[in-house]
Each structure stands twice: as C-alpha cells, then as structure tokens.
Enzyme design. Structure first.
Site, short mmCIF file in Angstrom:
data_model
loop_
_atom_site.label_atom_id
_atom_site.label_comp_id
_atom_site.label_asym_id
_atom_site.label_seq_id
_atom_site.Cartn_x
_atom_site.Cartn_y
_atom_site.Cartn_z
N SER A 124 33.25 -58.34 62.98
CA SER A 124 34.12 -59.36 62.38
C SER A 124 33.61 -59.78 61.01
O SER A 124 32.40 -59.79 60.76
CB SER A 124 34.14 -60.58 63.30
OG SER A 124 34.66 -61.70 62.64
N TYR B 190 29.92 -67.36 68.87
CA TYR B 190 30.73 -66.13 68.93
C TYR B 190 30.40 -65.23 67.74
O TYR B 190 30.10 -64.05 67.89
CB TYR B 190 32.24 -66.47 68.93
CG TYR B 190 33.07 -65.36 68.37
CD1 TYR B 190 33.34 -64.23 69.13
CD2 TYR B 190 33.55 -65.39 67.05
CE1 TYR B 190 34.07 -63.17 68.60
CE2 TYR B 190 34.27 -64.35 66.51
CZ TYR B 190 34.53 -63.24 67.29
OH TYR B 190 35.22 -62.19 66.75
N LYS C 157 28.29 -61.29 67.10
CA LYS C 157 28.70 -60.11 66.32
C LYS C 157 27.57 -59.69 65.38
O LYS C 157 27.26 -58.52 65.24
CB LYS C 157 29.97 -60.42 65.51
CG LYS C 157 31.20 -60.68 66.36
CD LYS C 157 31.61 -59.44 67.14
CE LYS C 157 32.79 -59.67 68.05
NZ LYS C 157 33.03 -58.55 68.97
N1 UFG Z 1 44.71 -72.77 61.21
C1 UFG Z 1 45.48 -73.91 61.19
N2 UFG Z 1 45.98 -74.37 62.38
C2 UFG Z 1 45.75 -73.74 63.56
C3 UFG Z 1 44.96 -72.56 63.57
C4 UFG Z 1 44.46 -72.12 62.37
O1 UFG Z 1 45.70 -74.50 60.14
O2 UFG Z 1 46.22 -74.22 64.59
C5 UFG Z 1 44.17 -72.25 59.94
C6 UFG Z 1 42.65 -72.27 59.91
O3 UFG Z 1 42.19 -73.51 59.47
C7 UFG Z 1 42.37 -71.14 58.92
C8 UFG Z 1 43.54 -70.16 59.12
O4 UFG Z 1 44.55 -70.91 59.80
O5 UFG Z 1 42.44 -71.61 57.64
C9 UFG Z 1 43.17 -68.98 59.98
O6 UFG Z 1 42.59 -69.45 61.18
P1 UFG Z 1 42.37 -68.50 62.44
O7 UFG Z 1 41.78 -69.35 63.52
O8 UFG Z 1 43.60 -67.75 62.77
O9 UFG Z 1 41.32 -67.44 61.91
P2 UFG Z 1 39.85 -67.65 61.35
O10 UFG Z 1 39.84 -67.11 59.97
O11 UFG Z 1 39.34 -69.00 61.55
O12 UFG Z 1 39.05 -66.74 62.38
C10 UFG Z 1 39.17 -65.36 62.36
C11 UFG Z 1 38.97 -64.77 63.73
C12 UFG Z 1 37.58 -65.00 64.23
C13 UFG Z 1 36.58 -64.58 63.22
C14 UFG Z 1 36.89 -65.16 61.87
C15 UFG Z 1 36.04 -64.56 60.82
O13 UFG Z 1 39.88 -65.33 64.65
O14 UFG Z 1 37.41 -64.21 65.39
O15 UFG Z 1 38.23 -64.87 61.50
O16 UFG Z 1 36.18 -65.22 59.65
F1 UFG Z 1 35.35 -64.98 63.59
#
Ligand code: UFG
Length: 344
Positions: free
Chosen positions: A127, A152, A156
C-alpha cells in the site's frame, strides 16, 4: 498446460478481480481464504464471469500446520499472490495486536511454506501507506518509506521488510511488492465489487451506500487542507486496472524477467483527485445529488498522495486505462446490483 497460481485472500475485493484476470489470461487459480471478510458466493460469481470455477481451499493461514499441508498439496504452483490480510485502518488502531497477528503470522506461515515447497515466486499486496506523509510528489518507489500512521499500514511496511530479508537469504525466491494507491470501482459485469463489513471506512463505498440509502449522509473529513478545494487529494485507481497489473507481475516472475530478486512497483494512475472531485463526478455520473456535510479532519489523513507511475509502465508494461468517471459508475452499478438481491 496451464500454470497454477495460488491466490490467498482470493475471495476479497482486489483478490477476486485478480482471480478473474488470471483465469482470463489462462492461469489455473487456487484460492486460499478463511472467508473472514468475504463470502464463498464470490467463487460462483467468478465462475459466472469466466466460465471456470477456481479451486477453493477454506483455510486460516495463521494455522501453521494447516498452511503447510495446503501448500504441500499445491506445490506445483508457479507463484503465490498474497492478498490475505485485515485492512481497516481505524480498526487496526483499536486492535493493533489483532492486525499484527493476522497480517504477519499468516505472511510468515505462507513464506515458510513456499520455501519448504520450493515455490519460487511471491507477489505481495502492499500500500501507498508505507510512504507515510511524503516529502515530495509524485511519489516514486525511491521515496523513503516512513512508519505509517496505523498498525494496519505498519503491517504492510513490516511485511516488505520481512520479504526483503528473506529474498537476500534465499537465492531461489523472487518477489514483487505492489504498492496500491486508492483502489475503487468494480468489475463491469456488476457481479463482484467492494463489500465492506459494517460501516465503510473508505470514501467510495461510503458514497455508494449513502446514495443507495443504507447511510444517511457522507461526512467529508476536512476542507482546510492545502489543496485546490481544501479536501485531501488521492490517486484513485480502478480495481480492474489493478488486477491486470498483478497478471503482468505474475508473467514477469514466471518468465524470470526480473532485474532484481525483489522489485517494488507503485500502482496508481498518476492523477490526483480531491474528495470534492469524487463527489462531483459521482453526482454527474448518476445524475443525482449526494447528501454530504463538511466536518473536521480525520486523524492520520495526509493532504496529498499520488503516484509516479513510470516504473510500472517501463518494467511491467502497465498503465491504468480507466477514468475516474468509469471507476465511479462501475462502483455504483455494483452497489445497485448487489443491493437488489441483498438487503443489508
Ligand atoms: N473520506 C471522507 N469521508 C469518509 C471517508 C473518507 O471524507 O467517510 C476522505 C478521507 O478523509 C480521505 C479520502 O476520503 O481524504 C480517501 O479516504 P479513504 O479512507 O477512502 O482512503 P485513504 O486514502 O485514507 O486510505 C487508503 C486505503 C488504505 C491505505 C491508504 C494509504 O484505504 O488501505 O489509502 O494511503 F492505507
């Protein structure tokens, strides 16, 4: 004769899409999965898409003896793709030991078994989280890794370090680690897709579940980041593009084309989209309004992440082909099709 590939976690989101692409590229697939966060219904769905039912072994890879036994039975496999892992960032903060145990015990058991059985190819599902808060963008594979925010993410990073040590000690083994950015989307058939248990952590399933009426409202975590509209930027990548990259990685290992015994590739599109870009694209593609509200930042979120994609292009011959609109409309088709037959 078809070459056999073992796919751990093959009933999960990225695993199932990869199994479909492997079968369509003439590989024989054996799935090892404990169904802890997936359903065996996925196997029937893979059969519906490809016309071939992959062999399925229900197994807990934390169980060393059972793992050895299963790999012994399938020791003619040419390579293993290891997806099996827990993946909820928030849950890992609450239950770190559960994550270290599950993700690392199973990895060590799988690696021990493949050494024992002389299976010499291994592909790891990693990741972009291993880059932590990047110092420079776009992120190349040469960017330093940092301790990830969550347990988590740390599993990785630790897994890549374990692999690196193992590869140095075992001259027969070749490995590729694929660092995913933000996988979204679903297979065009609408038969397989992302199915989080409980309340989704990730943006895309939260959006589609809100639109379908399971969630009341999407909370947008912060609009005061130093980005064009204040919401964080991510590199969203279609899961089918991601799955195709795994097939190319398997080809590279099987044909012994690697330049180094342990190679690492970013898998992203190279494009960054903000949370509001994703919401706008969803509203455009579905011709509807999404119920959302801006709230405070979520701990651990970094402002911007997007990949440099040159290495995967040069070495794997892989480029992600699908647009953000295509990713979003496929996620939406999957959600609707799934909810038409499953009520929760
Ligand atoms: N977000 C919201 N509301 C939500 C969910 C997410 O605003 O209900 C925003 C988050 O703040 C972020 C963006 O949407 O800015 C993306 O969030 P995600 O949770 O979809 O993805 P992340 O980038 O946080 O996480 C992903 C993977 C993880 C990994 C990570 C690595 O899901 O497994 O990228 O950066 F670890």
């Amino acid at each position: 004769m078809k070459q056999k590939i073992i796919v751990t976690g093959g009933c999960g989101y990225i695993g199932s899409h990869t199994v479909v692409e492997l079968i369509e590229n003439n590989y024989e697939v054996v799935i090892f999965d404990d169904l802890s966060n997936s359903s065996s219904e996925t196997i029937d769905r893979i059969e519906k898409i490809t016309g071939i039912k992959p062999t399925f072994v229900e197994i807990d890879l934390k169980d060393e003896l059972a793992t050895n036994k299963a790999f012994k039975i399938h020791n003619d496999a040419k390579s293993v793709i290891n997806f099996a892992a827990h993946k909820a960032v928030g849950e890992s903060v609450q239950k770190p030991l559960m994550y270290y145990k599950n993700n690392l015990y199973s990895l060590i058991n799988v690696l021990s078994a493949i050494e024992e059985q002389n299976i010499d190819g291994f592909i790891f599902s990693s990741s972009a989280t291993v880059y932590g808060t990047p110092n420079s963008l776009p992120i190349t594979e040469k960017n330093e890794t940092q301790r990830p925010f969550s347990p988590y993410g740390n599993t990785k990073k630790m897994a890549e370090e374990i692999l690196d040590d193992l590869i140095k000690s075992n001259k027969n083994l070749a490995a590729i680690s694929l660092r995913y950015f933000n996988p979204i989307g679903a297979h065009e058939s609408g038969l397989i897709g992302e199915l989080p248990t409980g309340v989704p952590n990730n943006l895309m399933p939260y959006i589609t579940q809100t639109a379908v009426g399971i969630r009341e409202k999407l909370m947008v975590y912060g609009n005061d980041y130093p980005t064009k509209d204040g919401t964080p930027i991510r590199d969203y990548i279609h899961v089918v593009d991601l799955a195709k990259a795994h097939v190319l990685a398997v080809d590279r290992i099987v044909k012994k084309e690697q330049e180094e015994a342990f190679e690492i590739f970013n898998l992203g599109t190279g494009n960054g989209y903000s949370v509001l870009d994703v919401i706008n694209s969803f509203e455009k593609v579905t011709n509807s309004k999404l119920n959302y509200e801006i709230t405070g930042r979520r701990p651990g979120d970094v402002p911007q992440l997007f990949a440099a994609i040159d290495l995967a292009k040069e070495k794997l011959g892989w480029v992600a082909g699908k647009t953000l609109d295509e990713m979003i409309s496929s996620s939406w088709s999957w959600e609707q099709k799934y909810r038409a037959t499953h009520k929760s």
